[in-house]
Structure formats: structure tokens, C-alpha cells
Design a protein around this motif. Structure first.
Motif, PDB file in Angstrom:
ATOM      1  N   ILE A 453       8.648   5.223  10.301  1.00 14.72           N
ATOM      2  CA  ILE A 453       7.602   4.771   9.191  1.00 14.72           C
ATOM      3  C   ILE A 453       6.579   5.702   9.195  1.00 14.72           C
ATOM      4  O   ILE A 453       5.665   5.785  10.189  1.00 14.72           O
ATOM      5  CB  ILE A 453       7.524   3.287   9.289  1.00 14.72           C
ATOM      6  CG1 ILE A 453       8.676   2.292   9.195  1.00 14.72           C
ATOM      7  CG2 ILE A 453       6.258   2.871   8.262  1.00 14.72           C
ATOM      8  CD1 ILE A 453       8.317   0.888   9.545  1.00 14.72           C
ATOM      9  N   ASP A 454       5.940   5.985   8.023  1.00 13.44           N
ATOM     10  CA  ASP A 454       4.633   6.770   7.755  1.00 13.44           C
ATOM     11  C   ASP A 454       3.659   5.643   7.639  1.00 13.44           C
ATOM     12  O   ASP A 454       3.857   4.798   6.735  1.00 13.44           O
ATOM     13  CB  ASP A 454       4.676   7.443   6.421  1.00 13.44           C
ATOM     14  CG  ASP A 454       3.643   8.349   6.320  1.00 13.44           C
ATOM     15  OD1 ASP A 454       2.494   7.939   6.352  1.00 13.44           O
ATOM     16  OD2 ASP A 454       3.741   9.649   6.131  1.00 13.44           O
ATOM     17  N   ARG A 461       1.441   0.734   0.351  1.00 10.47           N
ATOM     18  CA  ARG A 461       2.292  -0.281  -0.328  1.00 10.47           C
ATOM     19  C   ARG A 461       1.873  -1.527  -0.057  1.00 10.47           C
ATOM     20  O   ARG A 461       1.955  -2.334  -0.949  1.00 10.47           O
ATOM     21  CB  ARG A 461       3.888   0.004   0.098  1.00 10.47           C
ATOM     22  CG  ARG A 461       4.858  -0.826  -0.225  1.00 10.47           C
ATOM     23  CD  ARG A 461       4.968  -1.228  -1.631  1.00 10.47           C
ATOM     24  NE  ARG A 461       5.084  -0.299  -2.747  1.00 10.47           N
ATOM     25  CZ  ARG A 461       5.289  -0.474  -3.870  1.00 10.47           C
ATOM     26  NH1 ARG A 461       5.167  -1.662  -4.600  1.00 10.47           N
ATOM     27  NH2 ARG A 461       5.524   0.663  -4.579  1.00 10.47           N
ATOM     28  N   ILE A 462       1.710  -2.033   1.088  1.00  7.12           N
ATOM     29  CA  ILE A 462       1.379  -3.443   1.617  1.00  7.12           C
ATOM     30  C   ILE A 462       0.096  -3.801   0.635  1.00  7.12           C
ATOM     31  O   ILE A 462      -0.171  -4.577  -0.006  1.00  7.12           O
ATOM     32  CB  ILE A 462       1.113  -3.397   3.134  1.00  7.12           C
ATOM     33  CG1 ILE A 462       2.357  -3.211   3.786  1.00  7.12           C
ATOM     34  CG2 ILE A 462       0.509  -5.288   3.417  1.00  7.12           C
ATOM     35  CD1 ILE A 462       2.285  -3.096   5.239  1.00  7.12           C
ATOM     36  N   VAL A 584       5.203  -3.323  10.344  1.00  5.90           N
ATOM     37  CA  VAL A 584       6.484  -3.232  10.146  1.00  5.90           C
ATOM     38  C   VAL A 584       7.009  -4.455   9.388  1.00  5.90           C
ATOM     39  O   VAL A 584       7.506  -4.453   8.386  1.00  5.90           O
ATOM     40  CB  VAL A 584       7.379  -2.720  11.268  1.00  5.90           C
ATOM     41  CG1 VAL A 584       9.064  -2.907  10.972  1.00  5.90           C
ATOM     42  CG2 VAL A 584       6.884  -1.628  11.901  1.00  5.90           C
ATOM     43  N   ASN A 585       6.549  -5.565   9.984  1.00  2.00           N
ATOM     44  CA  ASN A 585       6.941  -6.853   9.087  1.00  2.00           C
ATOM     45  C   ASN A 585       6.640  -7.055   7.702  1.00  2.00           C
ATOM     46  O   ASN A 585       7.308  -7.439   6.771  1.00  2.00           O
ATOM     47  CB  ASN A 585       6.612  -7.967  10.211  1.00  2.00           C
ATOM     48  CG  ASN A 585       7.259  -7.971  11.305  1.00  2.00           C
ATOM     49  OD1 ASN A 585       8.270  -7.654  11.785  1.00  2.00           O
ATOM     50  ND2 ASN A 585       6.581  -8.660  12.432  1.00  2.00           N
ATOM     51  N   LYS A 586       5.349  -6.701   7.549  1.00  2.00           N
ATOM     52  CA  LYS A 586       4.665  -6.670   6.132  1.00  2.00           C
ATOM     53  C   LYS A 586       5.204  -5.873   5.229  1.00  2.00           C
ATOM     54  O   LYS A 586       5.456  -6.143   3.943  1.00  2.00           O
ATOM     55  CB  LYS A 586       3.097  -6.513   6.230  1.00  2.00           C
ATOM     56  CG  LYS A 586       2.461  -7.416   7.179  1.00  2.00           C
ATOM     57  CD  LYS A 586       2.222  -8.834   5.836  1.00  2.00           C
ATOM     58  CE  LYS A 586       0.965  -8.265   4.921  1.00  2.00           C
ATOM     59  NZ  LYS A 586       0.860  -9.454   4.073  1.00  2.00           N
ATOM     60  N   LEU A 587       5.760  -4.638   5.696  1.00  3.74           N
ATOM     61  CA  LEU A 587       6.329  -3.515   4.825  1.00  3.74           C
ATOM     62  C   LEU A 587       7.633  -4.124   4.341  1.00  3.74           C
ATOM     63  O   LEU A 587       7.782  -4.186   3.061  1.00  3.74           O
ATOM     64  CB  LEU A 587       6.460  -2.646   5.484  1.00  3.74           C
ATOM     65  CG  LEU A 587       7.126  -1.316   4.799  1.00  3.74           C
ATOM     66  CD1 LEU A 587       6.534  -1.013   3.510  1.00  3.74           C
ATOM     67  CD2 LEU A 587       7.515  -0.177   5.754  1.00  3.74           C
ATOM     68  N   PHE A 588       8.561  -4.646   5.295  1.00 10.79           N
ATOM     69  CA  PHE A 588       9.742  -5.250   4.786  1.00 10.79           C
ATOM     70  C   PHE A 588       9.683  -6.517   3.952  1.00 10.79           C
ATOM     71  O   PHE A 588      10.679  -7.314   3.524  1.00 10.79           O
ATOM     72  CB  PHE A 588      10.649  -5.171   5.726  1.00 10.79           C
ATOM     73  CG  PHE A 588      10.941  -3.698   6.313  1.00 10.79           C
ATOM     74  CD1 PHE A 588      11.851  -3.220   5.518  1.00 10.79           C
ATOM     75  CD2 PHE A 588      10.395  -3.243   7.378  1.00 10.79           C
ATOM     76  CE1 PHE A 588      12.374  -1.627   6.005  1.00 10.79           C
ATOM     77  CE2 PHE A 588      10.811  -2.014   7.695  1.00 10.79           C
ATOM     78  CZ  PHE A 588      11.749  -1.201   7.049  1.00 10.79           C
ATOM     79  N   GLU A 592       8.834  -3.702  -2.904  1.00 12.75           N
ATOM     80  CA  GLU A 592       9.580  -2.256  -3.028  1.00 12.75           C
ATOM     81  C   GLU A 592       8.993  -1.627  -1.765  1.00 12.75           C
ATOM     82  O   GLU A 592       8.170  -0.808  -1.975  1.00 12.75           O
ATOM     83  CB  GLU A 592       9.124  -1.428  -4.222  1.00 12.75           C
ATOM     84  CG  GLU A 592       9.864  -2.211  -5.563  1.00 12.75           C
ATOM     85  CD  GLU A 592       9.224  -1.386  -6.673  1.00 12.75           C
ATOM     86  OE1 GLU A 592       8.937  -0.220  -6.428  1.00 12.75           O
ATOM     87  OE2 GLU A 592       9.154  -1.721  -7.729  1.00 12.75           O
ATOM     88  N   PRO A 593       9.751  -1.897  -0.479  1.00 13.44           N
ATOM     89  CA  PRO A 593       9.004  -1.221   0.571  1.00 13.44           C
ATOM     90  C   PRO A 593       9.661   0.340   0.666  1.00 13.44           C
ATOM     91  O   PRO A 593       8.953   0.981   1.592  1.00 13.44           O
ATOM     92  CB  PRO A 593       9.897  -1.880   1.821  1.00 13.44           C
ATOM     93  CG  PRO A 593      11.055  -2.587   1.081  1.00 13.44           C
ATOM     94  CD  PRO A 593      10.778  -2.828  -0.359  1.00 13.44           C
TER      95      PRO A 593
END
Length: 616
Positions: A453-454, A461-462, A584-588, A592-593
Motif C-alpha cells: 500500500i502507498d 483516499r481516506i 489499512v483498515n480504514k482504506l478497505f 473506492e479503495p
């Protein structure tokens, strides 16, 4: 075979020329203002409607034109500035190409009114798409008035390529600033949609800068002066602490003509080396006077690029002059050889020899003996027997004269174990472990391989979805500041903030006061440091000015993108384990992750098969 080459009709040739000279309404403003300056005007008025798409009008009090000149000015290559090819290398005027009015008249409705001082009446000419509609005698004040209406009316494709009104207005204001800064000896007034935006009286160069960019600019300027046989430099540079993220306030003027030069810009950046934060750019307003024979202005249709005979000499002189000014006004750090009087030897001790301190060692000292008596003051160290800790509990009695507690057996409370619903035969695979690689990527394990993940794009995105949600539902959490924060901006920047004020409040900003040149902020979004507020708003203003909020992009979307870009975790920032897992949890959990707000990939997956193939 028949001949196939033919001469283009005049109206087609004029439209082709217009494509080089007139790119947007700002190009029309530049050409008309320069013509007004060449007419020896002392007062110039610029009137704009709908960002120049509906009307661009320039009124001056210059020397005007005769009836014949007024008509001839709309012909191609008609100019009063040059007569021979040699004149190109001794230019002191602006519009020497003779294509401006002809090109503008080919793609717009143009009305020109002009009168010379010695005449009682003047001339009026109306042209639509290179066709002269009317020419008559009118009563008009001394000088010239040129009205350009319905730009690109006969080229719909070019008109469709124009940006939104806010973007076009920004380009137009930039062009106005460039001309006004180059000529502080001329009064300029700017009207936009019926309201007065700028009223710049005749002044010196420093005052003209302050009148355009606000009173707070005065304390940011450092004067630069240098005069040589090759180059004369005058003007100002901004102090390093006021450097901005954008390159907005950077102006070079060569012989009173605004130019763009990446090479000379590098000379300024080199002079500021070591004084600026990463990613910031210095402000400068510099006038360069050179011999007109040593430059070639006629290398670009818009005349914003100039070819110098000896660029290396100009680079060295410019860099040295700026460096000298920064040092002269104590902006650059210098070696301080001043003596601190507090470190001097007191008067009563001068001439006395320093005494060597005496160190006494007790050769009989033994730290392992139970008792040790030092010389002088007696200090007794007593070694307790092994069971002496039990004496600490002697005399402790519980309430009600209960018997002494028995500490022979001590039980510690163990951690509570709960049954797991998963099969923990292989605990390594069940643990969701993350790693940070080069403070840029977060690596997490997957059942089929690994996830990369970048961190910067993922956090963008978040934040983007969070801000978009807060603005949409009009609800956001704000943290109040102990003392209100006052920030200073130019007039046009304040206008942009006013347009976005309501949406900014929905993201968590609280504006206690908005003035002409400053704003007071009493609350900011949760998690935004107070020191970053100015940078965030500057970046937001730059994004609004340069981005294209067409039918697919609303101002809300643009605001959320800009805030997310400014506040996202940067590349190079170290994250703890909890922060990595939270990211990681917030991204997914996003809608639109897969991509960032600017449609760039946020993560990739590498399967075990791909890794296996690397080892073949």
C-alpha cells in the motif's frame, strides 16, 4: 496536374494568426493594455464582464489616433513601432508585431473609439469577424477606447475550450498584475462585473507591489540593487520565512516587459539555497535593464520569452545580487564573531594562576564490606542479611488484631485466556502483521501473497471520503483554538476563500472574522495542526485557481481533494504498528479503495506464484 497551392483569404489568415496571439481573454487584455501604454497614457481602465467572454474593454487617456490610423490599425502587420528590420533590436515599445488588433477583430466583435487632443471629434469603427460594419465620426474624450465583445463568436470550438469563469478570471488578473507591476508610473483601475477590484494610483515600485498584494506584503520585501555595465538590477525579493508552496509571486521584468525564464528563476533559487523549507518557493519582483541590442524579443508570439546574448553572465550577476541583499539585511545566516562579555574572567581573578583541583582517593575503600567508614564525615553503609527483607513486614497487622499475613506463597494473577473460534494450528498465518518499507509503503500479508500500500495515496483516499461526507451531510467536528489565528491574503485570495467559506465550515474550519486582507480562524478540523493552516489554505487557493471545475467536478469535490492532498500522511513519515493497521483498515472501509482522489493506484497485490517465479 493542376496547381494545388493557393493564397489563403485574409479572414482565414487572420483567424490562424489569432490562434497564436489570442489564446484566452487574458491574451486580449495583455495586447490592449500594452497598446494603451505605448500611447503614453497616464490612466488606464480595464472593464471585464463574465471573465472576458462577454466584454473586455480598455480605456486610456493617451494620444489617440487619426481617422486613417484607426482604420489601418486593424490591418495585418500594421504598426507604428518599427520601420526596418534593425528596429527589432532596439525596441522600447510593446506591440511592435502589428497583429494584435487584426487577430482580435477576426474572432470577436470589436468597437474602437479614438480622438487626438488637437481634434474636436473622434472616430468610431465597428468590426465583426474582420468585416468592417461601420465607421463614423463621434464625440469622445481624448484617448482610445477598445471594446471586445463575444470572444470566439465565430469559432465555437475555441470557445468550448475556455475554462470556467473563475479560472479564466484568474489568468486575466495575473495578466493585469504583470502589466501594472511593470509600469508603476501609470494609474490602473480594474472593474469586474460592475464592481471595482483594483484601483492602483501612480506610485513607486514598492508601493505598487503593496497595493496589489496587500499591506502585509511590505514587511516581507528585501530590496535588491545592483548596477553594472551589462545589467542593472532593481526590485525586491521575499524573506525566506514567507516562502510559499506555489510559484505565484514570481516576476521578472526585462526593460519593463514581463518575461518567463526558468534559467533566471534557477539563479534566484540558488541564491536562496539553504534558507527555504523543502517544497517552498521564494517570491521576487525584479526589474532587469539591459541593452535592447543584447536581447531578442521576437522569438515567441506572446513575447513572454526572451533570448539573451550572454545568459551565463546574467545568471551569475543575478545570483550574486540576491545573495548580497539577503546577507546585507541580515536575512541569510552569517558567522558571528562577537565576544560574549558574560564569558570574560572577572576583574578580581585576572592575573591569578588557576589552581589544580586535588583529588583524594581512599585506598582502603571496599564496597563489599558490610561497614565502611569514610574520613571526615562518617557515613555508615550496612549490608543487610539475606533475609532482611522480611523485616519490612514486621509489625504489620490487619484490622481487628488479626494474625500477620503469610507471605511465604505469593500468587500472581494470570492473563485471562479465551477460546478462539479460529483454528490456531499455524498462528503466524492468522496474525495480521504489517511492515513499513522505506517509510513509504505498508506491506501486509494476504492468504494468496502480500499487499503493498502507498501510504500517502491511501490516506488521501481516506481523508477525501471523510471530508466529502462531512460537507455533504453538513456536519463536522472542530477543535477550538486558544487564541484566534490571523492570516493575511491578497484581495483575490480573500474572494476565493469567501466563495468556499460555507463548505470550509462544514469540514471543521470556524471563521470568526473575514476582512479585506485578512481572516481570523478560531477553529480548525480535528487533527489539523495550527502551524499547517496557512499552508493548507494557500494550497487550496492554488488548486481552485488552476483546476478545472467543469460539469464533472463541483466545488465540494475540489475542496475535499485539496484538503486531502494537504493533510495526507507524507512519504517519509514513520508510522507505528497501530497506525499502519488503522490505515489499512480504514482504506478497505472506503467506497473506492483502489484509487486515490486523483485516480492513481493506492495498492497492489503480489501473489505467492509471482514470488516463486522470481526464484526460478
Amino acid at each position: 496536374m493542376a496547381d494545388i497551392i493557393q493564397l489563403l483569404p485574409d479572414h482565414v489568415a487572420n483567424q490562424i494568426a489569432a490562434g497564436e496571439v489570442v489564446q484566452r481573454p487574458a491574451s486580449v487584455v495583455k495586447e490592449l493594455l500594452e497598446n494603451a501604454i505605448d500611447a503614453d497614457s497616464t490612466t488606464i481602465k480595464l472593464i471585464i464582464k463574465n471573465a472576458g467572454k462577454t466584454l473586455v474593454q480598455v480605456i486610456d487617456n493617451g494620444k489617440g489616433m487619426s481617422t486613417t490610423d484607426a482604420r489601418l490599425s486593424f490591418e495585418r502587420h500594421a504598426t507604428s513601432k518599427i520601420k526596418t528590420a534593425e528596429d527589432l533590436f532596439k525596441l522600447h515599445t510593446k506591440g511592435f508585431r502589428g497583429e494584435a488588433l487584426a487577430s482580435i477583430a477576426a474572432i470577436a466583435h470589436v468597437e474602437l473609439k479614438t480622438k487626438q487632443e488637437q481634434n474636436d471629434v473622434g472616430s468610431s469603427i465597428s468590426i465583426e469577424g474582420s468585416n468592417v460594419v461601420s465607421q463614423e465620426v463621434v464625440v469622445t474624450p481624448k484617448g482610445t477606447s477598445v471594446s471586445v465583445k463575444n470572444l470566439f463568436f465565430n469559432i465555437p470550438a475555441r470557445r468550448n475550450f475556455l475554462k470556467s469563469d473563475s479560472v479564466e478570471l484568474r489568468h486575466l488578473i495575473d495578466e493585469f498584475h504583470r502589466v501594472a507591476l511593470a509600469h508603476p508610473n501609470i494609474s490602473f483601475v480594474f472593474y469586474n462585473n460592475g464592481s471595482e477590484s483594483f484601483n492602483l494610483p501612480i506610485s513607486n515600485f514598492r508601493q505598487r507591489i503593496v497595493n496589489i498584494f496587500g499591506n502585509k506584503t511590505n514587511e516581507k520585501l528585501v530590496p535588491v540593487e545592483e548596477s553594472t555595465d551589462v545589467l542593472k538590477i532593481s526590485g525586491f525579493v521575499g524573506k525566506p520565512e514567507f516562502a510559499k508552496k506555489t510559484r505565484g509571486e514570481q516576476y521578472f521584468f526585462v526593460n519593463n516587459r514581463f518575461i518567463k525564464s526558468a534559467y533566471l528563476n534557477h539563479a534566484i533559487a540558488s541564491a536562496f539555497e539553504g534558507l527555504l523549507k523543502n517544497g517552498t518557493h521564494p517570491s521576487y519582483f525584479l526589474n532587469l535593464e539591459v541593452d535592447p541590442q543584447t536581447i531578442d524579443i521576437n522569438i515567441h508570439p506572446t513575447k513572454t520569452e526572451i533570448k539573451f546574448d550572454d545568459e551565463h553572465m546574467l545568471y551569475a550577476l543575478l545570483r550574486s545580487a540576491v545573495k548580497h541583499s539577503l546577507g546585507q539585511f541580515n536575512i541569510a545566516p552569517v558567522l558571528d564573531f562577537e565576544r560574549d562579555p558574560n564569558l570574560d574572567t572577572p576583574y578580581t581573578f585576572k592575573g591569578n594562576d588557576a589552581s589544580t583541583p586535588k583529588i583524594e582517593v581512599d585506598s582502603s575503600f571496599n564496597p563489599f564490606r558490610e561497614e565502611n567508614k569514610s574520613r571526615g564525615n562518617t557515613i555508615t553503609f550496612k549490608k543487610e542479611p539475606k533475609t532482611s527483607w522480611e523485616s519490612l513486614y514486621v509489625g504489620l497487622e490487619s484490622k481487628g488484631n488479626e494474625s500477620q499475613q503469610d507471605f511465604s506463597e505469593v500468587h500472581f494473577e494470570s492473563d485471562q485466556h479465551t477460546a478462539s473460534i479460529f483454528n490456531n494450528e499455524n498462528p503466524i498465518e492468522q496474525t495480521n502483521t504489517t511492515y513499513q518499507l522505506h517509510n513509504k509503503y505498508i506491506i501486509s500479508n494476504l492468504k494468496s501473497g502480500m499487499l503493498v500500500i502507498d501510504q500517502h495515496r491511501a490516506h488521501q483516499r481516506i481523508l477525501y471520503e471523510d471530508y466529502l461526507k462531512n460537507i455533504t451531510i453538513k456536519k463536522a467536528t472542530s477543535q477550538q483554538l486558544l487564541f484566534p489565528l490571523q492570516l493575511h491574503f491578497s484581495l483575490q485570495d480573500i474572494e476565493i476563500i469567501n466563495q468556499l467559506k460555507v463548505d470550509l465550515e462544514y469540514t471543521g474550519f470556524v471563521f470568526s472574522n473575514v476582512k479585506e486582507e485578512s481572516i481570523d480562524i478560531s477553529g480548525v478540523p480535528v487533527g489539523v495542526p495550527e502551524s499547517e493552516v496557512s499552508i493548507i489554505l494557500e494550497q487550496l487557493i492554488s488548486d481552485v485557481e488552476n483546476e478545472v471545475p467543469d460539469s464533472n467536478f463541483s466545488s465540494t469535490d475540489l475542496l475535499a481533494k485539496s484538503l486531502a492532498k494537504s493533510l495526507a500522511i507524507k512519504t517519509g513519515q514513520t508510522l507505528h504498528k497501530d497506525e499502519q493497521e488503522h490505515l489499512v483498515n480504514k482504506l478497505f472501509a472506503c467506497k473506492e479503495p483502489n484509487v486515490s482522489p486523483t485516480n492513481r493506484t493506492t495498492f497492489i497485490t503480489v501473489s505467492v506464484d509471482e514470488l516463486d517465479r522470481k526464484f526460478i
